[in-house]
Design a protein around this motif. Structure first.
Motif, PDB file in Angstrom:
ATOM      1  N   THR A  39       0.829  -1.209   0.000  1.00  0.00           N
ATOM      2  CA  THR A  39       0.000   0.000   0.000  1.00  0.00           C
ATOM      3  C   THR A  39       0.858   1.251   0.000  1.00  0.00           C
ATOM      4  N   TYR A  40       1.925   1.223   0.793  1.00  0.00           N
ATOM      5  CA  TYR A  40       2.859   2.358   0.846  1.00  0.00           C
ATOM      6  C   TYR A  40       3.426   2.652  -0.538  1.00  0.00           C
ATOM      7  N   MET A  41       3.900   1.611  -1.232  1.00  0.00           N
ATOM      8  CA  MET A  41       4.515   1.801  -2.541  1.00  0.00           C
ATOM      9  C   MET A  41       3.495   2.268  -3.586  1.00  0.00           C
ATOM     10  N   LEU A  42       2.285   1.704  -3.533  1.00  0.00           N
ATOM     11  CA  LEU A  42       1.251   2.122  -4.480  1.00  0.00           C
ATOM     12  C   LEU A  42       0.861   3.579  -4.261  1.00  0.00           C
ATOM     13  N   SER A  43       0.808   4.009  -3.003  1.00  0.00           N
ATOM     14  CA  SER A  43       0.469   5.407  -2.729  1.00  0.00           C
ATOM     15  C   SER A  43       1.556   6.342  -3.239  1.00  0.00           C
ATOM     16  N   ARG A  44       2.824   5.924  -3.103  1.00  0.00           N
ATOM     17  CA  ARG A  44       3.926   6.755  -3.609  1.00  0.00           C
ATOM     18  C   ARG A  44       3.883   6.859  -5.132  1.00  0.00           C
ATOM     19  N   LEU A  45       3.729   5.702  -5.789  1.00  0.00           N
ATOM     20  CA  LEU A  45       3.684   5.694  -7.255  1.00  0.00           C
ATOM     21  C   LEU A  45       2.462   6.444  -7.765  1.00  0.00           C
ATOM     22  N   GLY A  46       1.306   6.227  -7.122  1.00  0.00           N
ATOM     23  CA  GLY A  46       0.092   6.914  -7.539  1.00  0.00           C
ATOM     24  C   GLY A  46       0.208   8.421  -7.372  1.00  0.00           C
ATOM     25  N   THR A  47       0.819   8.858  -6.275  1.00  0.00           N
ATOM     26  CA  THR A  47       0.981  10.290  -6.041  1.00  0.00           C
ATOM     27  C   THR A  47       1.910  10.913  -7.078  1.00  0.00           C
ATOM     28  N   LEU A  48       3.039  10.260  -7.345  1.00  0.00           N
ATOM     29  CA  LEU A  48       3.962  10.800  -8.346  1.00  0.00           C
ATOM     30  C   LEU A  48       3.308  10.860  -9.714  1.00  0.00           C
ATOM     31  N   SER A  49       2.575   9.805 -10.083  1.00  0.00           N
ATOM     32  CA  SER A  49       1.891   9.791 -11.382  1.00  0.00           C
ATOM     33  C   SER A  49       0.839  10.887 -11.450  1.00  0.00           C
ATOM     34  N   TYR A  50       0.105  11.082 -10.356  1.00  0.00           N
ATOM     35  CA  TYR A  50      -0.949  12.094 -10.368  1.00  0.00           C
ATOM     36  C   TYR A  50      -0.385  13.503 -10.506  1.00  0.00           C
ATOM     37  N   ILE A  51       0.594  13.850  -9.669  1.00  0.00           N
ATOM     38  CA  ILE A  51       1.083  15.226  -9.701  1.00  0.00           C
ATOM     39  C   ILE A  51       1.803  15.521 -11.020  1.00  0.00           C
ATOM     40  N   PHE A  52       2.493  14.512 -11.604  1.00  0.00           N
ATOM     41  CA  PHE A  52       3.167  14.739 -12.880  1.00  0.00           C
ATOM     42  C   PHE A  52       2.149  14.897 -14.006  1.00  0.00           C
ATOM     43  N   ALA A  80      -3.458   7.437  -5.167  1.00  0.00           N
ATOM     44  CA  ALA A  80      -2.735   8.390  -4.315  1.00  0.00           C
ATOM     45  C   ALA A  80      -3.455   8.637  -2.990  1.00  0.00           C
ATOM     46  N   THR A  81      -4.611   9.262  -3.043  1.00  0.00           N
ATOM     47  CA  THR A  81      -5.304   9.639  -1.805  1.00  0.00           C
ATOM     48  C   THR A  81      -5.831   8.443  -1.017  1.00  0.00           C
ATOM     49  N   PRO A  82      -6.559   7.494  -1.630  1.00  0.00           N
ATOM     50  CA  PRO A  82      -6.965   6.318  -0.841  1.00  0.00           C
ATOM     51  C   PRO A  82      -5.775   5.516  -0.311  1.00  0.00           C
ATOM     52  N   GLY A  83      -4.663   5.471  -1.069  1.00  0.00           N
ATOM     53  CA  GLY A  83      -3.476   4.773  -0.569  1.00  0.00           C
ATOM     54  C   GLY A  83      -2.900   5.439   0.665  1.00  0.00           C
ATOM     55  N   THR A  84      -2.834   6.762   0.648  1.00  0.00           N
ATOM     56  CA  THR A  84      -2.349   7.500   1.818  1.00  0.00           C
ATOM     57  C   THR A  84      -3.279   7.293   3.010  1.00  0.00           C
ATOM     58  N   ALA A  85      -4.595   7.331   2.754  1.00  0.00           N
ATOM     59  CA  ALA A  85      -5.564   7.123   3.833  1.00  0.00           C
ATOM     60  C   ALA A  85      -5.452   5.715   4.412  1.00  0.00           C
ATOM     61  N   ALA A  86      -5.126   4.728   3.571  1.00  0.00           N
ATOM     62  CA  ALA A  86      -5.014   3.343   4.041  1.00  0.00           C
ATOM     63  C   ALA A  86      -3.872   3.182   5.035  1.00  0.00           C
ATOM     64  N   LEU A  87      -2.796   3.952   4.883  1.00  0.00           N
ATOM     65  CA  LEU A  87      -1.675   3.850   5.816  1.00  0.00           C
ATOM     66  C   LEU A  87      -2.116   4.180   7.237  1.00  0.00           C
ATOM     67  N   PHE A  88      -2.985   5.169   7.381  1.00  0.00           N
ATOM     68  CA  PHE A  88      -3.449   5.533   8.716  1.00  0.00           C
ATOM     69  C   PHE A  88      -4.588   4.634   9.184  1.00  0.00           C
ATOM     70  N   PHE A  89      -5.295   4.009   8.256  1.00  0.00           N
ATOM     71  CA  PHE A  89      -6.259   2.992   8.654  1.00  0.00           C
ATOM     72  C   PHE A  89      -5.535   1.813   9.291  1.00  0.00           C
ATOM     73  N   PHE A  90      -4.436   1.365   8.682  1.00  0.00           N
ATOM     74  CA  PHE A  90      -3.639   0.284   9.276  1.00  0.00           C
ATOM     75  C   PHE A  90      -3.130   0.686  10.654  1.00  0.00           C
ATOM     76  N   ARG A  91      -2.783   1.941  10.800  1.00  0.00           N
ATOM     77  CA  ARG A  91      -2.198   2.413  12.056  1.00  0.00           C
ATOM     78  C   ARG A  91      -3.220   2.412  13.187  1.00  0.00           C
ATOM     79  N   VAL A  92      -4.410   2.978  12.928  1.00  0.00           N
ATOM     80  CA  VAL A  92      -5.414   3.025  13.991  1.00  0.00           C
ATOM     81  C   VAL A  92      -5.905   1.620  14.319  1.00  0.00           C
ATOM     82  N   ARG A  93      -5.955   0.741  13.342  1.00  0.00           N
ATOM     83  CA  ARG A  93      -6.366  -0.641  13.592  1.00  0.00           C
ATOM     84  C   ARG A  93      -5.348  -1.356  14.480  1.00  0.00           C
ATOM     85  N   ALA A  94      -4.069  -1.098  14.258  1.00  0.00           N
ATOM     86  CA  ALA A  94      -3.036  -1.731  15.077  1.00  0.00           C
ATOM     87  C   ALA A  94      -3.039  -1.190  16.497  1.00  0.00           C
ATOM     88  N   VAL A  95      -3.224   0.134  16.657  1.00  0.00           N
ATOM     89  CA  VAL A  95      -3.238   0.736  17.990  1.00  0.00           C
ATOM     90  C   VAL A  95      -4.388   0.190  18.828  1.00  0.00           C
TER      91      VAL A  95
END
Length: 317
Positions: A39-52, A80-95
């Motif tokens: 998810t981290y890698m997809l969010s990075r690639l999606g963000t770079l593709s979107y902004i470019f 990009a955006t759902p991938g970034t949001a998923a990172l914090f979904f994983f975080r709150v679920r783990a906490v």
């Protein structure tokens, strides 16, 4: 002026990725290929593709269909955006120790963000400016602000949920005042828990202002269509860069507690050999019957065990 902002955003995000690439290699080597890493890698690639692609649409001549380029940007936004949001979904679920209620609530919010990002594809239209090769949005429906609004609300709820959980479980007292001090300043929290709290605060405070400004630009009817997406590119790039920075800081394990049960500070990492030697020396002191063992050693051991167990739970997802 907008084209300079767009290309500056592309350059800044690319530089951030280049600088963080060694940490990302270490992250993959340490954690392996798991869902949060993918998810981290997809969010990075999606963000770079979107902004470019969005910067290309806004600032460079397009010799083909403007709608096609805009469609590529919208599909990239879907990662990009759902991938970034998923990172914090994983975080709150783990906490919250994979609580079913927390998973359902924040999973629904993430699905809402994803659905709004999919709908975004059908809410914008583009064409060439007159007889030129440059493109412009000819129609921007009000619904395009939905991904930004839902994502902002979700990030706010996650921020408060994580902060409350950490403050409630590690507060130095049982009064509302002690809970609030732990919430705002991290009083009484172990070092790793305090880092989780403060990193969430840094992310939220840094991104919420830009999110609100982006929503205002999209929703104001007096803003021309060409300027309605002016802040969307910097907003997506900055949000992803901050979220990924927090993700790397937590998962790389660069924070570890000191030997004091109430005074936790950041320590530089020692080579593994010295860490092993330090543990052997500590064990020899703990079990040396020739002299009395201070009571504080036992308290420290329990504190370290408790914080270590929490740390493994937080980063296991």
């Amino acid at each position: 002026m907008s084209r300079y902002v767009f290309w500056a955003t592309v350059g800044a995000f690319s530089w951030d990725w280049i600088v963080s690439f060694p940490d990302e290699v270490q992250l993959v080597q340490k954690s392996g290929i798991r869902l949060p890493i993918v998810t981290y890698m997809l969010s990075r690639l999606g963000t770079l593709s979107y902004i470019f692609t969005a910067a290309w649409f806004e600032a460079l001549p397009v010799h083909g269909s403007c709608q096609t380029v805009l469609l590529i940007a919208c599909i990239s936004y879907l990662f990009a955006t759902p991938g970034t949001a998923a990172l914090f979904f994983f975080r709150v679920r783990a906490v919250y120790d994979r609580s079913k209620i927390v998973t359902i609530i924040f999973g629904f919010l993430w699905l809402a963000t994803l659905g709004a990002a999919i709908a975004f594809i059908f809410l914008v239209e583009a064409d060439h400016i007159g007889t030129t090769d440059y493109c412009i949005e000819t129609h921007v429906a009000p619904g395009v602000s939905a991904p930004v609004i839902i994502n902002t609300c979700s990030a706010t709820l996650i921020f408060f949920a994580i902060s409350w959980r950490l403050a409630r479980n590690n507060s130095i007292g049982d009064t509302w005042g002690s809970y609030l001090r732990s919430f705002y300043r991290g009083d009484g929290l172990p070092r790793f828990s305090k880092t989780l709290l403060q990193s969430g605060q840094a992310y939220y405070l840094a991104t919420v202002g830009l999110n609100i400004a982006t929503m205002i630009m999209i929703l104001l009817p007096s803003v021309p269509p060409v300027y309605q997406a002016f802040l969307s590119i910097p907003n997506v790039a900055f949000e992803n860069a901050m979220a990924c920075r927090v993700f790397r800081a937590i998962h790389l394990g660069t924070i570890r507690p000191t030997t004091s049960s109430h005074n936790f500070q950041a320590e530089p990492r020692m080579p593994q050999y010295y860490e092993d030697a330090s543990r052997r020396a500590a064990r020899s002191q703990l079990y040396d019957n020739s002299r009395p063992t201070p009571l504080t050693v036992t308290v420290t051991t329990e504190c370290l065990r408790e914080d270590t167990s929490k740390k493994s739970s937080y980063i296991s997802d």
